[in-house]
Write a protein that holds these residues in place. Structure first.
Motif, PDB file in Angstrom:
ATOM      1  N   ARG A 103       0.844  -1.198   0.000  1.00  0.00           N
ATOM      2  CA  ARG A 103       0.000   0.000   0.000  1.00  0.00           C
ATOM      3  C   ARG A 103       0.880   1.249   0.000  1.00  0.00           C
ATOM      4  O   ARG A 103       1.043   1.954   1.004  1.00  0.00           O
ATOM      5  CB  ARG A 103      -0.941  -0.011   1.195  1.00  0.00           C
ATOM      6  CG  ARG A 103      -2.027  -1.061   1.116  1.00  0.00           C
ATOM      7  CD  ARG A 103      -2.918  -0.936  -0.131  1.00  0.00           C
ATOM      8  NE  ARG A 103      -3.576   0.357  -0.228  1.00  0.00           N
ATOM      9  CZ  ARG A 103      -4.806   0.604   0.239  1.00  0.00           C
ATOM     10  NH1 ARG A 103      -5.500  -0.373   0.803  1.00  0.00           N
ATOM     11  NH2 ARG A 103      -5.343   1.799   0.105  1.00  0.00           N
TER      12      ARG A 103
ATOM     13  N   ASP B 293       0.293   4.034  -1.359  1.00  0.00           N
ATOM     14  CA  ASP B 293      -0.478   5.258  -1.137  1.00  0.00           C
ATOM     15  C   ASP B 293      -0.520   5.621   0.344  1.00  0.00           C
ATOM     16  O   ASP B 293      -0.314   6.781   0.724  1.00  0.00           O
ATOM     17  CB  ASP B 293      -1.888   5.123  -1.701  1.00  0.00           C
ATOM     18  CG  ASP B 293      -2.647   3.890  -1.183  1.00  0.00           C
ATOM     19  OD1 ASP B 293      -2.009   2.950  -0.648  1.00  0.00           O
ATOM     20  OD2 ASP B 293      -3.886   3.864  -1.333  1.00  0.00           O
ATOM     21  N   LEU B 294      -0.761   4.625   1.183  1.00  0.00           N
ATOM     22  CA  LEU B 294      -0.820   4.868   2.625  1.00  0.00           C
ATOM     23  C   LEU B 294       0.553   5.187   3.194  1.00  0.00           C
ATOM     24  O   LEU B 294       0.688   6.037   4.084  1.00  0.00           O
ATOM     25  CB  LEU B 294      -1.414   3.655   3.340  1.00  0.00           C
ATOM     26  CG  LEU B 294      -2.812   3.227   2.901  1.00  0.00           C
ATOM     27  CD1 LEU B 294      -3.225   1.955   3.631  1.00  0.00           C
ATOM     28  CD2 LEU B 294      -3.824   4.340   3.158  1.00  0.00           C
TER      29      LEU B 294
ATOM     30  N   SER C 109      -7.303  -0.604   4.435  1.00  0.00           N
ATOM     31  CA  SER C 109      -6.824   0.712   3.961  1.00  0.00           C
ATOM     32  C   SER C 109      -6.425   1.600   5.130  1.00  0.00           C
ATOM     33  O   SER C 109      -6.572   2.818   5.073  1.00  0.00           O
ATOM     34  CB  SER C 109      -7.882   1.408   3.093  1.00  0.00           C
ATOM     35  OG  SER C 109      -8.088   0.714   1.885  1.00  0.00           O
ATOM     36  N   ARG C 110      -5.885   0.981   6.179  1.00  0.00           N
ATOM     37  CA  ARG C 110      -5.414   1.712   7.355  1.00  0.00           C
ATOM     38  C   ARG C 110      -4.005   1.231   7.706  1.00  0.00           C
ATOM     39  O   ARG C 110      -3.802   0.064   8.040  1.00  0.00           O
ATOM     40  CB  ARG C 110      -6.342   1.487   8.549  1.00  0.00           C
ATOM     41  CG  ARG C 110      -5.886   2.198   9.836  1.00  0.00           C
ATOM     42  CD  ARG C 110      -6.808   1.876  11.004  1.00  0.00           C
ATOM     43  NE  ARG C 110      -8.160   2.278  10.706  1.00  0.00           N
ATOM     44  CZ  ARG C 110      -9.233   1.480  10.835  1.00  0.00           C
ATOM     45  NH1 ARG C 110      -9.083   0.230  11.252  1.00  0.00           N
ATOM     46  NH2 ARG C 110     -10.437   1.921  10.538  1.00  0.00           N
TER      47      ARG C 110
ATOM     48  N   THR D 291      -2.646   6.434   8.788  1.00  0.00           N
ATOM     49  CA  THR D 291      -3.063   6.964   7.487  1.00  0.00           C
ATOM     50  C   THR D 291      -4.135   6.036   6.942  1.00  0.00           C
ATOM     51  O   THR D 291      -3.971   4.814   6.945  1.00  0.00           O
ATOM     52  CB  THR D 291      -1.886   7.078   6.511  1.00  0.00           C
ATOM     53  OG1 THR D 291      -1.294   5.803   6.299  1.00  0.00           O
ATOM     54  CG2 THR D 291      -0.831   8.034   7.058  1.00  0.00           C
ATOM     55  N   GLU D 292      -5.216   6.629   6.457  1.00  0.00           N
ATOM     56  CA  GLU D 292      -6.388   5.825   6.126  1.00  0.00           C
ATOM     57  C   GLU D 292      -7.090   6.390   4.898  1.00  0.00           C
ATOM     58  O   GLU D 292      -7.254   7.604   4.757  1.00  0.00           O
ATOM     59  CB  GLU D 292      -7.342   5.812   7.322  1.00  0.00           C
ATOM     60  CG  GLU D 292      -8.513   4.885   7.177  1.00  0.00           C
ATOM     61  CD  GLU D 292      -9.249   4.682   8.500  1.00  0.00           C
ATOM     62  OE1 GLU D 292     -10.121   3.811   8.554  1.00  0.00           O
ATOM     63  OE2 GLU D 292      -8.934   5.395   9.469  1.00  0.00           O
ATOM     64  N   LEU D 293      -7.500   5.493   4.017  1.00  0.00           N
ATOM     65  CA  LEU D 293      -8.248   5.876   2.829  1.00  0.00           C
ATOM     66  C   LEU D 293      -9.707   6.093   3.207  1.00  0.00           C
ATOM     67  O   LEU D 293     -10.343   5.217   3.789  1.00  0.00           O
ATOM     68  CB  LEU D 293      -8.138   4.787   1.767  1.00  0.00           C
ATOM     69  CG  LEU D 293      -8.720   5.088   0.390  1.00  0.00           C
ATOM     70  CD1 LEU D 293      -7.941   6.207  -0.299  1.00  0.00           C
ATOM     71  CD2 LEU D 293      -8.713   3.831  -0.476  1.00  0.00           C
ATOM     72  N   THR D 294     -10.235   7.264   2.873  1.00  0.00           N
ATOM     73  CA  THR D 294     -11.619   7.589   3.221  1.00  0.00           C
ATOM     74  C   THR D 294     -12.563   7.147   2.110  1.00  0.00           C
ATOM     75  O   THR D 294     -12.147   6.757   1.015  1.00  0.00           O
ATOM     76  CB  THR D 294     -11.780   9.104   3.446  1.00  0.00           C
ATOM     77  OG1 THR D 294     -11.618   9.775   2.184  1.00  0.00           O
ATOM     78  CG2 THR D 294     -10.742   9.628   4.430  1.00  0.00           C
TER      79      THR D 294
ATOM     80  N   GLY E  97     -12.088   8.695  -1.290  1.00  0.00           N
ATOM     81  CA  GLY E  97     -10.884   8.412  -2.040  1.00  0.00           C
ATOM     82  C   GLY E  97      -9.675   9.236  -1.637  1.00  0.00           C
ATOM     83  O   GLY E  97      -8.627   9.147  -2.281  1.00  0.00           O
ATOM     84  N   THR E  98      -9.784  10.031  -0.596  1.00  0.00           N
ATOM     85  CA  THR E  98      -8.657  10.787  -0.076  1.00  0.00           C
ATOM     86  C   THR E  98      -8.042  10.050   1.100  1.00  0.00           C
ATOM     87  O   THR E  98      -8.693   9.208   1.723  1.00  0.00           O
ATOM     88  CB  THR E  98      -9.077  12.194   0.363  1.00  0.00           C
ATOM     89  OG1 THR E  98     -10.073  12.082   1.417  1.00  0.00           O
ATOM     90  CG2 THR E  98      -9.673  12.982  -0.798  1.00  0.00           C
ATOM     91  N   ILE E  99      -6.799  10.364   1.396  1.00  0.00           N
ATOM     92  CA  ILE E  99      -6.113   9.744   2.532  1.00  0.00           C
ATOM     93  C   ILE E  99      -5.995  10.758   3.658  1.00  0.00           C
ATOM     94  O   ILE E  99      -5.480  11.855   3.457  1.00  0.00           O
ATOM     95  CB  ILE E  99      -4.724   9.219   2.138  1.00  0.00           C
ATOM     96  CG1 ILE E  99      -4.875   8.111   1.093  1.00  0.00           C
ATOM     97  CG2 ILE E  99      -3.964   8.700   3.363  1.00  0.00           C
ATOM     98  CD1 ILE E  99      -3.579   7.571   0.560  1.00  0.00           C
TER      99      ILE E  99
END
Length: 253
Positions: free
Chosen positions: A20, A22-23, A219-220, A237-240, A243-245
């Protein structure tokens, strides 16, 4: 004798990224901002399992390599998933390990590295060594554990009653039973990942701090911050849903 003055100002322990990127990018951005505010370079300890299951394992390894360059005292602890990648690159991946690795998420990793079909492992490894030599160095130089002050950083845990220097690599990367259910204190407080917490949040026990919050499926991604030899706070850090982190922090009770 170690004193709090001789310890790093902030230590960030990050567990089980599992592809991940992105995170992790958001987490590293938070760390960079915090370190600029404090005007001191932190130490970042990656607790292993950088790869598999998630979509961007090569990018994660790039991020970790860059972090170790920026913060030179930082370290990677080799996880059980990372071990399979190291064995592949060494030409030492057994048939049994290959089957297990692919079943446990390795297909996502080798497919992200190479367009060659599984199980063309010899040529996949050659592709990785040619294009990503820094990833080879990363996994080859990874540790099995790291002691800093009163904390021990490992991937899975430790075997009770065994000195750190005598722990088996297998236990440090794989142990669950005998460690997770051990209630007595260890010589160190153990920071670990490997086993996803029931709460899907970091969990603090009298003898250990569990940091695997299942990033690849929740996604955390979570990290513990150690300051002056004490647990200071957690970062997530977490995906909402949009679609934003988002980045959150909280202090242990």
């Amino acid at each position: 004798m170690t004193t709090t003055e001789s310890l790093p100002s902030d230590i960030y322990a990050i567990a089980d990224v599992h592809g991940r990127a992105d995170l992790l990018e958001a987490m590293l951005g938070y760390i960079a901002t915090a370190s600029n505010d404090h005007r001191a370079k932190p130490v970042v300890i990656f607790l292993g399992d950088l790869i598999d299951r998630g979509p961007d394992s090569p990018k994660v390894l790039d991020q970790v390599c860059s972090t170790l360059d920026i913060y030179p005292d930082s370290q990677l602890i080799l996880g059980n998933h990372d071990f399979y990648l190291r064995e592949l690159l060494r030409g030492a991946l057994t048939d049994e390990d290959a089957v297990n690795w692919m079943d446990w998420g390795g297909v996502a990793t080798v497919s992200a590295y190479s367009k060659r079909p599984v199980p063309d492992f010899e040529n996949i490894a050659a592709d990785i060594r040619r294009v990503f030599p820094h990833h080879v160095d990363l996994v080859e130089n990874a540790l099995t554990f790291k002691e800093i002050g009163r904390f021990c950083f490992v991937h899975a845990g430790i075997r009770p009653g065994v000195q750190l220097a005598n722990q088996s690599d297998y236990d440090l990367r794989w142990i669950r039973a005998g460690f997770l259910d051990h209630m007595d204190v260890f010589d160190h407080v153990v920071l670990h990942g490997h086993t996803i917490t029931k709460s899907l949040r970091p969990e603090v026990y009298s003898n250990r701090i569990a940091l695997d919050t299942g990033a690849y499926r929740t996604s955390r991604l979570s990290a513990a911050v150690i300051r002056r030899d004490e647990l200071s706070r957690f970062i997530c850090t977490e995906l909402t849903g949009t679609g934003t982190i988002q980045v959150g922090e909280w202090r242990p009770d």
